[in-house]
Design a protein around this motif. Structure first.
Motif, short mmCIF file in Angstrom:
data_model
loop_
_atom_site.label_atom_id
_atom_site.label_comp_id
_atom_site.label_asym_id
_atom_site.label_seq_id
_atom_site.Cartn_x
_atom_site.Cartn_y
_atom_site.Cartn_z
N ARG A 152 60.90 -68.60 -32.69
CA ARG A 152 60.38 -67.88 -33.83
C ARG A 152 61.29 -68.08 -35.04
O ARG A 152 62.51 -68.20 -34.90
CB ARG A 152 60.30 -66.37 -33.52
N TRP A 154 62.15 -66.79 -39.22
CA TRP A 154 62.03 -65.89 -40.35
C TRP A 154 62.77 -66.55 -41.51
O TRP A 154 63.96 -66.87 -41.40
CB TRP A 154 62.64 -64.52 -40.05
N GLN A 186 59.90 -60.66 -26.01
CA GLN A 186 59.09 -59.89 -26.94
C GLN A 186 59.91 -58.77 -27.59
O GLN A 186 59.70 -58.45 -28.76
CB GLN A 186 57.88 -59.29 -26.21
N HIS A 187 60.84 -58.22 -26.84
CA HIS A 187 61.68 -57.14 -27.36
C HIS A 187 62.54 -57.63 -28.53
O HIS A 187 62.54 -57.02 -29.61
CB HIS A 187 62.56 -56.59 -26.24
N ALA A 189 62.18 -60.34 -30.34
CA ALA A 189 61.34 -60.85 -31.43
C ALA A 189 60.72 -59.71 -32.22
O ALA A 189 60.62 -59.78 -33.46
CB ALA A 189 60.26 -61.77 -30.86
N THR A 190 60.30 -58.66 -31.54
CA THR A 190 59.71 -57.51 -32.22
C THR A 190 60.72 -56.82 -33.13
O THR A 190 60.40 -56.40 -34.25
CB THR A 190 59.14 -56.51 -31.20
N LEU A 191 61.95 -56.71 -32.66
CA LEU A 191 63.01 -56.13 -33.50
C LEU A 191 63.24 -56.99 -34.74
O LEU A 191 63.43 -56.48 -35.84
CB LEU A 191 64.30 -55.98 -32.70
N ASP A 193 61.07 -58.77 -36.24
CA ASP A 193 59.91 -58.59 -37.13
C ASP A 193 60.09 -57.41 -38.08
O ASP A 193 59.37 -57.30 -39.08
CB ASP A 193 58.63 -58.40 -36.31
N THR A 194 61.01 -56.51 -37.76
CA THR A 194 61.25 -55.37 -38.66
C THR A 194 62.14 -55.75 -39.83
O THR A 194 62.33 -54.94 -40.75
CB THR A 194 61.92 -54.21 -37.89
#
Length: 295
Positions: A152, A154, A186-187, A189-191, A193-194
């Motif tokens: 991923r 950013w 997923q954990h 990556a989700t963090l 995303d914030t």
């Protein structure tokens, strides 16, 4: 140091990460051309992506990223070497660019080509459609379609600074169970995303990682420097003339009022060759000493 990449590794899961910061080299690229802000932003994001990818791909040589379209920005091109040398350029139609234009407006139906040109071995190129909301999503899609490790991106740039974050799932080591591996991935990556644009552009790496992962044990490694450096030279320009053949090179000199000027589009350096220089080239005299006829 304002221009560098910095790796980090999660201790309890099979995920690695990398951060990139570009300031001086990004400014050097932008100083060569008067880019509109949306173009400068895209170019900065592509520079950040290339810098992250070089470390991820682990090769010696040159990485070339080319984004092409039929829109307001027909070309974005960035190069990053395994030595950390970066350069970039964009082609654009200023009259078609709105102040807040995004990737879809600037490069509709575009394609992204990633070329790996190793010092030794075969060249490799992969191509993916520019069908993401932004460049970060496009690079993420590239890794999905190429069936490589989950990765991923950013990316952010504002005309002053370009920053990027990469997360990549590693082969199974600490976590063997597929469901645990996926949940862990997923954990983290989700963090990520914030993460807000202002945080990515404005925070130092230690602070940024603490905000995202202060409950996750991780190790941050030493930074690796980056710098703007153009690979153009008088010798390479001379080799291009030699490849034309003597008759065509001499004809070009005649058609251009006695001097051929080769411009580097990346750094605006100019290399001039007159009739005496061309004769010297084809006589085997080399290209380094300009002739005494030039003024």
């Amino acid at each position: 140091m304002t221009d560098f990449t910095q790796r980090f590794l999660f201790d309890d899961t099979d995920v690695r990460g990398e951060l990139v910061s570009l300031e001086a080299s990004y400014q050097h690229v932008l100083a060569k051309h008067a880019y509109p802000q949306p173009v400068a932003q895209l170019l900065g994001e592509l520079l950040a992506a290339a810098s992250l990818l070089v470390g991820t791909l682990k090769f010696e040589g040159l990485l070339i990223l080319q984004a092409r379209s039929e829109g307001a920005v027909p070309l974005l091109m960035v190069e990053c070497s395994s030595e950390g040398d970066v350069r970039g350029i964009a082609r654009y139609h200023a009259e078609q660019i709105g102040a807040d234009a995004g990737l879809a407006e600037l490069m509709p139906e575009g394609v992204l080509a990633m070329t790996i040109d190793p010092t030794q071995g075969q060249r490799y190129q992969g191509i993916v459609a520019l069908d993401g909301f932004n460049l970060a999503e496009c690079f993420t899609n590239y890794f999905v379609t190429s069936e490589q490790l989950s990765t991923r991106f950013w990316l952010s740039a504002d005309g002053q600074r370009a920053r990027g974050l990469l997360l990549q799932q590693l082969p199974a080591d600490r976590l063997k169970d597929p469901e645990e591996r996926e949940a862990s991935w997923q954990h983290v990556a989700t963090l990520a995303d914030t993460l807000q644009t202002e945080e990515l552009l404005g925070l130092d790496n230690e602070t940024l990682l603490y905000r995202l992962y202060h409950e996750e044990p991780l190790r941050l490694f030493e930074p690796r420097g980056l710098q703007f450096r153009c690979s153009c030279s008088r010798e390479r320009s001379a080799n291009a003339l030699v490849s034309l053949g003597q008759a065509d090179a001499e004809l070009l000199v005649e058609e251009n009022a006695g001097s051929i000027v080769i411009d580097c589009q990346f750094c605006n350096e100019r290399y001039a060759f007159d009739a005496a220089d061309v004769a010297q080239l084809f006589a085997g005299g080399g290209s380094q000493a300009p002739s005494g006829t030039r003024h």
